[in-house]
Scaffold this motif. Structure first.
Motif, PDB file in Angstrom:
ATOM      1  N   HIS A 161       0.821  -1.214  -0.073  1.00  9.74           N
ATOM      2  CA  HIS A 161      -0.021   0.030   0.009  1.00  9.74           C
ATOM      3  C   HIS A 161       0.964   1.319   0.107  1.00  9.74           C
ATOM      4  CE1 HIS A 161      -3.870  -2.121   0.701  1.00  9.74           C
ATOM      5  NE2 HIS A 161      -3.007  -3.001   1.556  1.00  9.74           N
ATOM      6  N   LEU A 162       0.622   2.142  -0.909  1.00 11.16           N
ATOM      7  CA  LEU A 162       1.538   3.275  -0.998  1.00 11.16           C
ATOM      8  C   LEU A 162       0.279   4.669  -1.139  1.00 11.16           C
ATOM      9  CD1 LEU A 162       4.121   4.714  -1.784  1.00 11.16           C
ATOM     10  CD2 LEU A 162       3.474   4.583  -4.339  1.00 11.16           C
ATOM     11  N   LYS A 163       0.748   5.448   0.062  1.00 11.66           N
ATOM     12  CA  LYS A 163       0.038   6.605   0.478  1.00 11.66           C
ATOM     13  C   LYS A 163       0.674   7.881  -0.032  1.00 11.66           C
ATOM     14  CE  LYS A 163      -1.048   8.384   4.462  1.00 11.66           C
ATOM     15  NZ  LYS A 163      -1.606   8.768   5.542  1.00 11.66           N
ATOM     16  N   GLY A 164       0.317   8.376  -1.268  1.00  7.73           N
ATOM     17  CA  GLY A 164       1.072   9.678  -1.402  1.00  7.73           C
ATOM     18  C   GLY A 164       0.372  10.940  -0.954  1.00  7.73           C
ATOM     19  N   VAL A 165       1.411  12.076  -0.628  1.00  8.10           N
ATOM     20  CA  VAL A 165       0.508  13.137   0.188  1.00  8.10           C
ATOM     21  C   VAL A 165       1.288  14.389  -0.446  1.00  8.10           C
ATOM     22  CG1 VAL A 165      -0.107  14.372   2.233  1.00  8.10           C
ATOM     23  CG2 VAL A 165       0.252  11.941   2.337  1.00  8.10           C
ATOM     24  N   GLN A 166       0.310  15.307  -0.849  1.00  8.37           N
ATOM     25  CA  GLN A 166       0.611  16.550  -1.356  1.00  8.37           C
ATOM     26  C   GLN A 166       0.173  17.391  -0.162  1.00  8.37           C
ATOM     27  OE1 GLN A 166      -0.261  18.090  -5.532  1.00  8.37           O
ATOM     28  NE2 GLN A 166       0.377  16.027  -6.199  1.00  8.37           N
ATOM     29  N   VAL A 167       0.906  18.260   0.285  1.00 10.74           N
ATOM     30  CA  VAL A 167       0.823  19.362   1.192  1.00 10.74           C
ATOM     31  C   VAL A 167       0.749  20.715   0.512  1.00 10.74           C
ATOM     32  CG1 VAL A 167       1.691  20.365   3.529  1.00 10.74           C
ATOM     33  CG2 VAL A 167       2.122  17.943   2.774  1.00 10.74           C
ATOM     34  N   LYS A 168      -0.243  21.442   0.989  1.00 11.83           N
ATOM     35  CA  LYS A 168      -0.329  22.921   0.467  1.00 11.83           C
ATOM     36  C   LYS A 168      -0.814  23.846   1.660  1.00 11.83           C
ATOM     37  CE  LYS A 168       0.175  21.650  -3.717  1.00 11.83           C
ATOM     38  NZ  LYS A 168       1.741  21.858  -4.419  1.00 11.83           N
ATOM     39  N   ASP A 169      -0.411  24.814   1.892  1.00 16.33           N
ATOM     40  CA  ASP A 169      -0.612  25.836   3.116  1.00 16.33           C
ATOM     41  C   ASP A 169      -1.297  26.692   2.288  1.00 16.33           C
ATOM     42  OD1 ASP A 169      -1.226  27.421   5.273  1.00 16.33           O
ATOM     43  OD2 ASP A 169       1.176  27.968   5.567  1.00 16.33           O
ATOM     44  N   THR A 170      -2.408  26.990   1.659  1.00 15.77           N
ATOM     45  CA  THR A 170      -2.819  28.015   0.847  1.00 15.77           C
ATOM     46  C   THR A 170      -4.228  28.649   1.326  1.00 15.77           C
ATOM     47  OG1 THR A 170      -4.267  26.187  -0.387  1.00 15.77           O
ATOM     48  CG2 THR A 170      -1.868  26.896  -1.109  1.00 15.77           C
ATOM     49  N   ALA A 171      -4.481  28.499   2.788  1.00 12.83           N
ATOM     50  CA  ALA A 171      -5.724  29.148   3.239  1.00 12.83           C
ATOM     51  C   ALA A 171      -5.712  30.629   2.973  1.00 12.83           C
ATOM     52  CB  ALA A 171      -5.983  28.825   4.579  1.00 12.83           C
ATOM     53  N   LYS A 172      -4.674  31.363   3.058  1.00 10.21           N
ATOM     54  CA  LYS A 172      -4.646  32.804   2.753  1.00 10.21           C
ATOM     55  C   LYS A 172      -5.006  33.142   1.259  1.00 10.21           C
ATOM     56  CE  LYS A 172      -1.980  33.658   7.057  1.00 10.21           C
ATOM     57  NZ  LYS A 172      -0.980  34.387   7.937  1.00 10.21           N
ATOM     58  N   SER A 173      -4.794  32.421   0.325  1.00 12.26           N
ATOM     59  CA  SER A 173      -4.788  32.655  -0.802  1.00 12.26           C
ATOM     60  C   SER A 173      -5.650  32.165  -1.795  1.00 12.26           C
ATOM     61  CB  SER A 173      -3.362  32.131  -1.597  1.00 12.26           C
ATOM     62  OG  SER A 173      -3.192  30.824  -1.482  1.00 12.26           O
ATOM     63  N   SER A 174      -6.379  31.092  -1.487  1.00 12.97           N
ATOM     64  CA  SER A 174      -7.406  30.550  -2.465  1.00 12.97           C
ATOM     65  C   SER A 174      -8.375  29.337  -1.726  1.00 12.97           C
ATOM     66  CB  SER A 174      -6.794  29.880  -3.602  1.00 12.97           C
ATOM     67  OG  SER A 174      -5.826  28.797  -3.382  1.00 12.97           O
ATOM     68  N   THR A 175      -9.276  29.285  -2.113  1.00 14.21           N
ATOM     69  CA  THR A 175     -10.266  28.000  -2.002  1.00 14.21           C
ATOM     70  C   THR A 175     -10.025  26.897  -2.884  1.00 14.21           C
ATOM     71  OG1 THR A 175     -12.142  28.718  -3.215  1.00 14.21           O
ATOM     72  CG2 THR A 175     -12.134  29.366  -0.930  1.00 14.21           C
ATOM     73  N   LEU A 176     -10.509  25.788  -2.608  1.00 11.99           N
ATOM     74  CA  LEU A 176     -10.087  24.599  -3.664  1.00 11.99           C
ATOM     75  C   LEU A 176     -11.369  24.316  -4.597  1.00 11.99           C
ATOM     76  CD1 LEU A 176      -7.537  22.766  -3.631  1.00 11.99           C
ATOM     77  CD2 LEU A 176      -8.881  21.179  -2.126  1.00 11.99           C
ATOM     78  N   THR A 177     -11.129  24.445  -5.840  1.00 10.19           N
ATOM     79  CA  THR A 177     -11.996  23.859  -6.994  1.00 10.19           C
ATOM     80  C   THR A 177     -11.394  23.070  -7.809  1.00 10.19           C
ATOM     81  OG1 THR A 177     -11.415  25.723  -8.575  1.00 10.19           O
ATOM     82  CG2 THR A 177     -13.000  26.384  -6.629  1.00 10.19           C
ATOM     83  N   ILE A 178     -12.276  22.610  -8.916  1.00  6.30           N
ATOM     84  CA  ILE A 178     -11.496  21.634  -9.832  1.00  6.30           C
ATOM     85  C   ILE A 178     -10.828  22.493 -10.839  1.00  6.30           C
ATOM     86  CG2 ILE A 178     -13.774  21.741 -11.340  1.00  6.30           C
ATOM     87  CD1 ILE A 178     -11.536  18.680 -10.468  1.00  6.30           C
ATOM     88  N   ASN A 179     -11.235  23.958 -10.839  1.00  4.18           N
ATOM     89  CA  ASN A 179     -10.163  24.634 -11.888  1.00  4.18           C
ATOM     90  C   ASN A 179      -8.742  25.096 -11.409  1.00  4.18           C
ATOM     91  OD1 ASN A 179     -12.598  24.588 -13.837  1.00  4.18           O
ATOM     92  ND2 ASN A 179     -13.533  26.280 -12.507  1.00  4.18           N
ATOM     93  N   ASN A 180      -8.704  24.810 -10.027  1.00  7.58           N
ATOM     94  CA  ASN A 180      -7.481  25.032  -9.709  1.00  7.58           C
ATOM     95  C   ASN A 180      -6.220  24.199 -10.197  1.00  7.58           C
ATOM     96  OD1 ASN A 180      -8.927  25.625  -6.417  1.00  7.58           O
ATOM     97  ND2 ASN A 180      -7.809  27.089  -7.373  1.00  7.58           N
ATOM     98  N   GLN A 181      -5.206  24.762 -10.788  1.00  2.00           N
ATOM     99  CA  GLN A 181      -4.189  23.982 -11.527  1.00  2.00           C
ATOM    100  C   GLN A 181      -3.468  23.112 -10.667  1.00  2.00           C
ATOM    101  OE1 GLN A 181      -3.774  24.314 -14.829  1.00  2.00           O
ATOM    102  NE2 GLN A 181      -2.495  22.318 -14.341  1.00  2.00           N
ATOM    103  N   ASP A 182      -3.596  23.343  -8.926  1.00  2.00           N
ATOM    104  CA  ASP A 182      -2.925  22.504  -8.216  1.00  2.00           C
ATOM    105  C   ASP A 182      -3.758  21.112  -8.083  1.00  2.00           C
ATOM    106  OD1 ASP A 182      -0.727  24.194  -7.467  1.00  2.00           O
ATOM    107  OD2 ASP A 182      -1.514  25.024  -5.757  1.00  2.00           O
ATOM    108  N   VAL A 183      -4.955  21.323  -8.102  1.00  2.00           N
ATOM    109  CA  VAL A 183      -5.843  20.289  -8.040  1.00  2.00           C
ATOM    110  C   VAL A 183      -5.851  19.214  -9.405  1.00  2.00           C
ATOM    111  CG1 VAL A 183      -8.223  19.436  -8.150  1.00  2.00           C
ATOM    112  CG2 VAL A 183      -7.443  21.226  -6.440  1.00  2.00           C
ATOM    113  N   LEU A 184      -5.736  19.884 -10.459  1.00  2.00           N
ATOM    114  CA  LEU A 184      -5.589  19.082 -11.943  1.00  2.00           C
ATOM    115  C   LEU A 184      -4.339  18.485 -11.944  1.00  2.00           C
ATOM    116  CD1 LEU A 184      -7.118  21.789 -14.201  1.00  2.00           C
ATOM    117  CD2 LEU A 184      -8.146  19.618 -13.267  1.00  2.00           C
ATOM    118  N   ASP A 185      -3.183  19.242 -11.259  1.00  2.00           N
ATOM    119  CA  ASP A 185      -1.769  18.639 -11.321  1.00  2.00           C
ATOM    120  C   ASP A 185      -1.649  17.255 -10.351  1.00  2.00           C
ATOM    121  OD1 ASP A 185      -0.915  20.400 -13.144  1.00  2.00           O
ATOM    122  OD2 ASP A 185       0.169  21.766 -11.691  1.00  2.00           O
ATOM    123  N   ALA A 186      -2.571  17.586  -9.320  1.00  2.00           N
ATOM    124  CA  ALA A 186      -2.537  16.237  -8.169  1.00  2.00           C
ATOM    125  C   ALA A 186      -3.545  15.220  -8.848  1.00  2.00           C
ATOM    126  CB  ALA A 186      -3.180  16.821  -6.853  1.00  2.00           C
TER     127      ALA A 186
END
Length: 320
Positions: free
Chosen positions: A67-92
């Motif tokens: 079992h392999l669990k990958g984790v991406q970590v983002k401290d972005t609360a002050k800059s944006s909310t999370l939507t499907i249009n965020n490039q970080d989300v699409l990249d993830a």
């Protein structure tokens, strides 16, 4: 007065003006600090046999058997909310597909860990039944119809690889292979809370495994973070950490070493005969073979303690 500026604010009290673009650098450093602390917490949370990989598969990944669990970590609360249009989300999402393709013999999961909250897409055409795509993602991962989410993902800016991954699967396969394996861990605590959580977790860890007091654990967060950072800058093959290495680091940080001459002097002072080599307290020596100690029957099992002693013995070769 001849000099009216004598009592004015000195140059050292005036604000320093600089290039506003450097604020972006500060934000990046804060984000990386957040990633280091979260990675350190993941190290403390390892189980026996698990391996923590840093900056190899995602920001960090935990390998536990197959079992392999990958984790991406983002401290972005002050800059944006999370939507499907965020490039970080699409990249993830693209990164998840890549991780699956590179690890065909393993069950892969991806956790997108962020201080941001999920937001609703501005264009209603990008939403799913009037809801934020990532909110609906969670529902579809459970029981809701997958088809509306499939359409939203294919209409987004998803990569060609991700769209192919989606197209090749039925709705149930998509639910199992994507929706239930990618997790949006939003609203995570800020950096200050993560720092406090790491310190508390290390106190519990060192107390349970090594019987260290809270005072002995004061320097552990700095030592753990330094080791995580050191591992990150190593070549790929060396960017991994284990539970045994954490035990060794904590044991070393909580130990006070004495020069041999100082130890010999203390032993001589406490020995009635004034000789060195064995420290005598009453009729029995402190340093003596365990075979000379009398056996005691009807002992209660202390599994946690014996496990900790065994682990320390394997690492250090000696236990006091």
């Amino acid at each position: 007065m001849d000099n009216p500026s004598m009592f004015a604010a000195g140059e050292s009290l005036l604000p320093v003006e600089g290039d506003p673009r450097r604020q972006a650098v500060a934000a990046s450093l804060r984000g990386y600090a957040y990633q280091l602390y979260v990675s350190a917490l993941a190290w403390v949370g390892l189980k026996s046999g698990d391996v923590l990989h840093l900056e190899v598969a995602e920001d960090y990944a935990v390998l536990a058997g197959k079992h392999l669990k990958g984790v991406q970590v983002k401290d972005t609360a002050k800059s944006s909310t999370l939507t499907i249009n965020n490039q970080d989300v699409l990249d993830a999402l693209d990164s998840f597909v890549d991780l699956v393709e590179r690890n065909p013999s393993r069950t892969v999961q991806l956790h997108y860990l962020t201080t941001s909250e999920i937001g609703r897409e501005r264009d209603k055409g990008d939403q799913v039944n009037g809801e934020a795509v990532l909110f609906y993602w969670r529902k579809a991962a459970a029981v809701e119809d997958v088809e509306p989410l499939r359409k939203a993902l294919l209409n987004s800016g998803a990569s060609t690889r991700l769209k192919k991954f989606i197209t090749l699967r039925t709705n149930e396969q998509l639910r199992e292979d994507l929706l239930r394996r990618v997790h949006w861990d939003t609203g995570e605590p800020p950096l200050a809370d993560i720092q406090a959580q790491l310190a508390a977790s290390l106190v519990e860890f060192a107390s349970d495994w090594l019987r260290l007091s809270p005072g002995d654990c004061a320097t552990l967060p700095e030592a753990v973070l330094a080791r995580v950072l050191d591992a990150v800058v190593q070549p790929n093959s060396s960017r991994s950490l284990s539970l045994a290495e954490l035990l060794a680091l904590c044991e070393k940080a909580g130990r006070t070493s004495l020069p041999n001459a100082t130890l010999e002097s203390l032993m001589a002072m406490l020995s009635p005969s004034g000789t060195t080599g064995q420290l005598q307290l009453g009729a029995r020596a402190v340093f003596e073979p365990e075979t000379t100690c009398p056996a005691i029957d009807a002992l209660l099992p202390r599994t946690q303690l014996t496990d900790a002693v065994s682990a320390s013995l394997k690492i250090c070769g000696v236990v006091f």
